[in-house]
Design a protein around this motif. Sequence first.
Motif, PDB file in Angstrom:
ATOM      1  N   ALA A  85      98.177  48.759  34.716  1.00  0.00           N
ATOM      2  CA  ALA A  85      99.359  49.598  34.544  1.00  0.00           C
ATOM      3  C   ALA A  85      99.815  49.481  33.093  1.00  0.00           C
ATOM      4  N   SER A  87     101.772  49.194  29.565  1.00  0.00           N
ATOM      5  CA  SER A  87     103.000  48.506  29.154  1.00  0.00           C
ATOM      6  C   SER A  87     103.182  48.716  27.660  1.00  0.00           C
ATOM      7  N   GLY A 116     101.373  56.173  28.230  1.00  0.00           N
ATOM      8  CA  GLY A 116     102.212  55.041  28.564  1.00  0.00           C
ATOM      9  C   GLY A 116     102.786  54.403  27.317  1.00  0.00           C
ATOM     10  N   THR A 121     107.495  51.009  35.385  1.00  0.00           N
ATOM     11  CA  THR A 121     106.605  52.012  35.982  1.00  0.00           C
ATOM     12  C   THR A 121     107.005  53.424  35.592  1.00  0.00           C
ATOM     13  N   ASP A 123     106.005  54.964  32.826  1.00  0.00           N
ATOM     14  CA  ASP A 123     105.082  55.481  31.815  1.00  0.00           C
ATOM     15  C   ASP A 123     104.663  56.912  32.115  1.00  0.00           C
ATOM     16  N   GLY A 147     102.118  55.156  35.479  1.00  0.00           N
ATOM     17  CA  GLY A 147     102.764  53.852  35.466  1.00  0.00           C
ATOM     18  C   GLY A 147     102.137  52.824  36.376  1.00  0.00           C
ATOM     19  N   ASP A 148     101.151  53.214  37.201  1.00  0.00           N
ATOM     20  CA  ASP A 148     100.568  52.297  38.167  1.00  0.00           C
ATOM     21  C   ASP A 148      99.156  51.892  37.766  1.00  0.00           C
ATOM     22  N   ASN A 149      98.633  50.919  38.467  1.00  0.00           N
ATOM     23  CA  ASN A 149      97.265  50.426  38.260  1.00  0.00           C
ATOM     24  C   ASN A 149      96.410  50.880  39.443  1.00  0.00           C
ATOM     25  N   VAL A 151      95.142  53.669  36.162  1.00  0.00           N
ATOM     26  CA  VAL A 151      95.505  54.984  35.649  1.00  0.00           C
ATOM     27  C   VAL A 151      94.260  55.862  35.700  1.00  0.00           C
TER      28      VAL A 151
END
Length: 622
Positions: A85, A87, A116, A121, A123, A147-149, A151
């Motif tokens: 995700a 950052s 992102g 979350t 992004d 925003g999650d894993n 992408v």
Amino acid sequence: MKPCYFLLLLQSLAFPLLAQFTDDFSAATLADHWQGETDKFRIRTGELQLFNDGSSGGTTVLYATVPTSTAAETTWRLQLRNEFAPSSSNFATVYLVVNQPPVPDSPLEGYYLKIGGVSGTVDRVQLYRQDGNSSELLLEGDEGAVGDNPVLLGVEVRRTTAGEWSLQMDYSGGTDYDPQGGTTIDNTYPEGLYFGLSCDYTSTRDTSFFFDNIFVAPVVVDEAAPVAESVTATGPNELTVQVNEPLSSAVLIAANYTVNNGIGTAQSVNFENGDPTRLVLSFSNSFVNLTNYELQISSLVDLAENASGLQVLNFEFLLPELAAPGDLIFTEIFADPTPSLGLPDFEYVEIYNASDKVINLLGYGLSTGATPRIIDDYLLLPNSYVTLCDRDAADDLSAFGPVATLASFPALTNGGDDLILLAENTVISELTYSIDWFVDPVKAAGGYSLELIDPSVSGACPGNWRGSESGNGGTPGTQNSLFGAALETDPPLLLTAFAATSTEIVLQFDDVVADNPDLVDLFSLSPGVSIGAALLENNDQNIRLFLGGDLIEGVVYDLNLAVGISDCLGNVSTVAQTLQLGLTQAPEPGELLLSEILFNPYSGGTDFVELYNVSDKILNLN
């Protein structure tokens, strides 16, 4: 090995033949078209992967020469996969079109996508325009969409010939695109040379970025030979050449570059920091300051193997040096612009380079007694003038002569003020001007500048200044209207002398007195009291004498000034002067009488009263 293609598209358009740039990473190794940190990427199962395993993190960039232009509508497509995700420390950047290789911290001009790059979350994908070291947001996708894993992203960006941008996404990683954020028009940079991929990552994400199916079309096919646009001397034996497009490494032959006037052929040639549009040439012989030279380039070759013929660039070598005290002098002061006689309604001061140096004013400070205000970049040549002014005044005052600006010009007091010019905390020039220097009360009322008459004579001398004789009220940035005018020839006149204490006498003159070690020898007291020292003070128009003994109350002394005292213009007194003085006392009742009264003068006359001291004291009427 053909993972990267330039496919010619024949079109009947009024610009060069066009092509497209694609890479599906189906080959086993990275294509030669990619540049940058190629050793930190690999191809794995048909995807481009960041592979900097075991690193401590950082920023890694891969780029290719992909020239695009608003001469045709342009489309960019690619797929991206992140196994994390995003950052603020882990995110991808896609440089769609920029003017130079997108290496870290480059002051780029162009457009890029940021995938992102914020915490949490929220992004999203954002389209930016980069202007050197700053960026402006143009469009953005849905908040939290990346925003999650992991992408998974498929992206398409379009730019029309009018500079209208649109952004489309497939958040499953495919090509079923949905419009994002509407459209926006931005045509700040209609052309660019490079496409690039950038990964910002920590040590735990150094193998977690993946890219695929990159497509850019149309790409402008280069059929023109490169042109050397400018040459700049960046050192006593070094030149930097700016070229209009990236060059082939075939240009890195020192024998292709020659400078006249005894400099000769280059000893080495390299790309500046890897930038193939900038050449750095080094020579064994050094350039001579303030000398014109000619650089001959036998041939330049671009990445498309277009070769130029002989190109010749002229340049002047200017080596800036730090000013020493006296190198720069104040020559004009415009403290009261109202009423305007033709000059803009802005205050300014003018300085003159009286040295044989080239002086860069960048970082020099101008003060009126408070914190110095910093001067912007400006090269001042020997025997040249420049106007110092506020940035807001630059456009108006530059119509009269060259200007060097300050972000905030210090306010000048109409009646007089200190002026101090500093370089690295060293005072280069200083004076304290006065409204009395105008001599003419009409000019002192406003609209006229004070002009220095003779730059070879002290600028702190009041007799070396007068109100401008220009019809505009001043001559900013050029030789003064009073240049060469006759200076006043009167020597200093002793106006007053009084005993400040029993061992000190203060003298006031009508002009600035020139200091010299033998000044004390010009004075004597009768009855005899020795004089130990003489000190100039109060803008050099007062002299304080320090006595070797005490004055006695009630004794009237003759202060004798011999011939030979001179002012700051070199005018020497040829007549001796004498004034009486003594220790004063306050008058007691009856010691001071009214002895004459004129209360009804003729027309044009003046009332007065006369006083008479009937005591044996020297009375102080203060």
